[in-house]
Design a protein around this motif. Structure first.
Motif, mmCIF file in Angstrom:
data_model
loop_
_atom_site.group_PDB
_atom_site.id
_atom_site.type_symbol
_atom_site.label_atom_id
_atom_site.label_comp_id
_atom_site.label_asym_id
_atom_site.label_seq_id
_atom_site.Cartn_x
_atom_site.Cartn_y
_atom_site.Cartn_z
ATOM 1 N N PRO A 86 0.803 -1.226 0.000
ATOM 2 C CA PRO A 86 0.000 0.000 0.000
ATOM 3 C C PRO A 86 0.837 1.278 0.000
ATOM 4 O O PRO A 86 0.302 2.375 -0.096
ATOM 5 C CB PRO A 86 -0.786 -0.122 1.302
ATOM 6 N N CYS A 87 2.155 1.124 0.148
ATOM 7 C CA CYS A 87 3.075 2.259 0.161
ATOM 8 C C CYS A 87 4.474 1.699 -0.032
ATOM 9 O O CYS A 87 4.651 0.485 -0.172
ATOM 10 C CB CYS A 87 2.975 3.033 1.481
ATOM 11 N N ALA A 88 5.457 2.560 -0.052
ATOM 12 C CA ALA A 88 6.836 2.092 -0.198
ATOM 13 C C ALA A 88 7.213 1.190 0.972
ATOM 14 O O ALA A 88 6.691 1.323 2.084
ATOM 15 C CB ALA A 88 7.788 3.273 -0.285
ATOM 16 N N LEU A 89 8.134 0.285 0.707
ATOM 17 C CA LEU A 89 8.497 -0.727 1.703
ATOM 18 C C LEU A 89 10.005 -0.937 1.701
ATOM 19 O O LEU A 89 10.627 -1.062 0.646
ATOM 20 C CB LEU A 89 7.796 -2.048 1.360
ATOM 21 N N VAL A 90 10.589 -0.956 2.886
ATOM 22 C CA VAL A 90 11.970 -1.406 3.056
ATOM 23 C C VAL A 90 11.905 -2.795 3.668
ATOM 24 O O VAL A 90 11.331 -2.978 4.744
ATOM 25 C CB VAL A 90 12.784 -0.452 3.947
ATOM 26 N N ALA A 91 12.444 -3.768 2.955
ATOM 27 C CA ALA A 91 12.360 -5.161 3.390
ATOM 28 C C ALA A 91 13.740 -5.803 3.285
ATOM 29 O O ALA A 91 14.750 -5.115 3.101
ATOM 30 C CB ALA A 91 11.330 -5.901 2.542
#
Length: 402
Positions: A86-91
């Motif tokens: 649903p939005c940017a992600l740091v994974a």
């Protein structure tokens, strides 16, 4: 009309917001994102899985999840992962066998991140430490963290010289840079990274007003508030706890190894790579005896033993091969030491990967100190250990006279 504008402004103030400082409300709409990984021969040398996992910080900073996984067949040099966010992600990327166990990535909605992963990729680093071929947010965070590292090195240098005024000046300048990043941020993950820099990197920053101010910019993203207010942390759901447990199993399986038997009389079959990446196995060496020497360029006692080893080779060159296993993290230093010691005639291999982590077999050997050595017979059984000084040539003399 003026009365309506005035009334609206008064309402905004009553909610604790100025007309120009309203938070970025967002309806969470899940959209596709794609990650393409190009992997080298080391990564795809055997079948394995790759996972993308992390935290659904738009729900909670504790809400762990696996976003996607893919099977990598032996010899497969590219893999694609797809999921919705649903939005940017740091994974993080986690490989089940070869490759990084925790390598940070950043992805955006309706985008494609393309990344090269090879033996030199960091094994355990949750930051975006590898620059992407394609991926604007990922590379923005990569550049931002590189800037952080340069600032940290600069502060360390000034601290060693006790230049307090210089520390104050560069810290204030860097603080303004971080504020600018947060002012211009369109994704909360950028602000989250900035929070970490403010808290742990820039000295003596009063964050009591900064954190709430910028957290309110994305008040739909609870991980920002819980960064500085532990009471705001939302506990993990049962599903997230199961997801975390699953990752722990992957982590544990990756770190586990079966120690090799190093007792006298046991077989020791070793395979390490030379400087060109060619795998060299002790079982393929033709001489009756193999002297396995664990050393490093920075180990003075190791290099002090080289004249004794050379003496043994000169005397029994048709019967003895030196299998020199370097524990260097710096490959240039390794090559330089070989030239300085004139040991090009040894079979020179290395026990560390290009990301500076030990190979699986080196971990199996559990070498605690160096120099360490094993003398192997023609069956590649251990017949002597840790021979120092003249012990090697004396042992060989005894064997030849039998």
């Amino acid at each position: 009309m003026k009365n309506l504008i005035y009334l609206f402004a008064m309402l905004m103030c009553s909610w604790g917001l100025s007309p120009n400082e309203s938070s970025q409300k967002r309806e969470l709409v899940y959209k596709n994102t794609k990650v393409i990984l190009n992997v080298d021969d080391y990564i795809c040398s055997e079948d394995q899985w790759v996972y993308i996992h992390g935290y659904k910080a738009w729900i909670s900073g504790n809400e762990h999840s696996f976003f996607d996984s893919a099977f990598i067949a032996k010899g497969q040099h590219q893999v694609e992962l797809n999921f919705k966010i649903p939005c940017a992600l740091v994974a993080e990327l986690a490989f089940s066998k070869n490759g990084p166990l925790a390598l940070g990535i950043a992805v955006e909605q309706d985008s494609c991140l393309i990344l090269n992963i090879d033996e030199s990729s960091p094994f355990m680093n949750t930051a975006c430490r590898t620059k992407a071929i394609q991926g604007s947010l990922h590379n923005f965070i990569y550049d931002m963290l590189q800037e952080r590292n340069r600032f940290r090195d600069q502060i360390k240098l000034y601290a060693e010289k006790e230049q307090t005024d210089s520390i104050r000046i560069v810290s204030e300048r860097y603080l303004q840079r971080i504020k600018k990043y947060m002012d211009e941020a369109t994704e909360p993950e950028v602000v989250y990274k900035c929070f970490g820099i403010l808290k742990y990197i820039i000295p003596n920053v009063d964050t009591s007003e900064l954190f709430p101010k910028y957290a309110s910019k994305f008040d739909w993203y609870p991980a920002l508030k819980s960064f500085y207010d532990s009471s705001a942390a939302i506990p993990a759901s049962e599903k997230a706890e199961k997801s975390s447990a699953r990752y722990e199993e992957i982590h544990k399986a990756r770190m586990q190894y079966t120690p090799l038997n190093k007792n006298l009389g046991s077989h020791l079959d070793l395979t390490f790579e030379d400087f060109d990446g060619k795998r060299i196995a002790t079982k393929d060496i033709s001489t009756p005896y193999v002297f396995v020497d664990f050393w490093a360029s920075w180990c003075k006692p190791c290099r002090k033993e080289i004249p004794n080893i050379k003496q043994a080779v000169d005397k029994y060159k048709d019967k003895l091969t030196i299998y020199a296993v370097s524990l260097d993290n710096n490959r240039e230093a390794w090559q330089k030491a070989i030239k300085e010691d004139n040991t090009q005639d040894f079979l020179q291999v290395i026990g560390t990967l290009r990301n500076q982590s030990p190979t699986y077999q080196l971990r199996q050997l559990e070498i605690q100190t160096i120099p360490a050595s094993f003398l192997l017979d023609k069956e590649r059984r251990i017949i002597a250990k840790d021979l120092r000084g003249e012990q090697l040539i004396q042992t060989l003399d005894s064997l030849m006279n039998q």
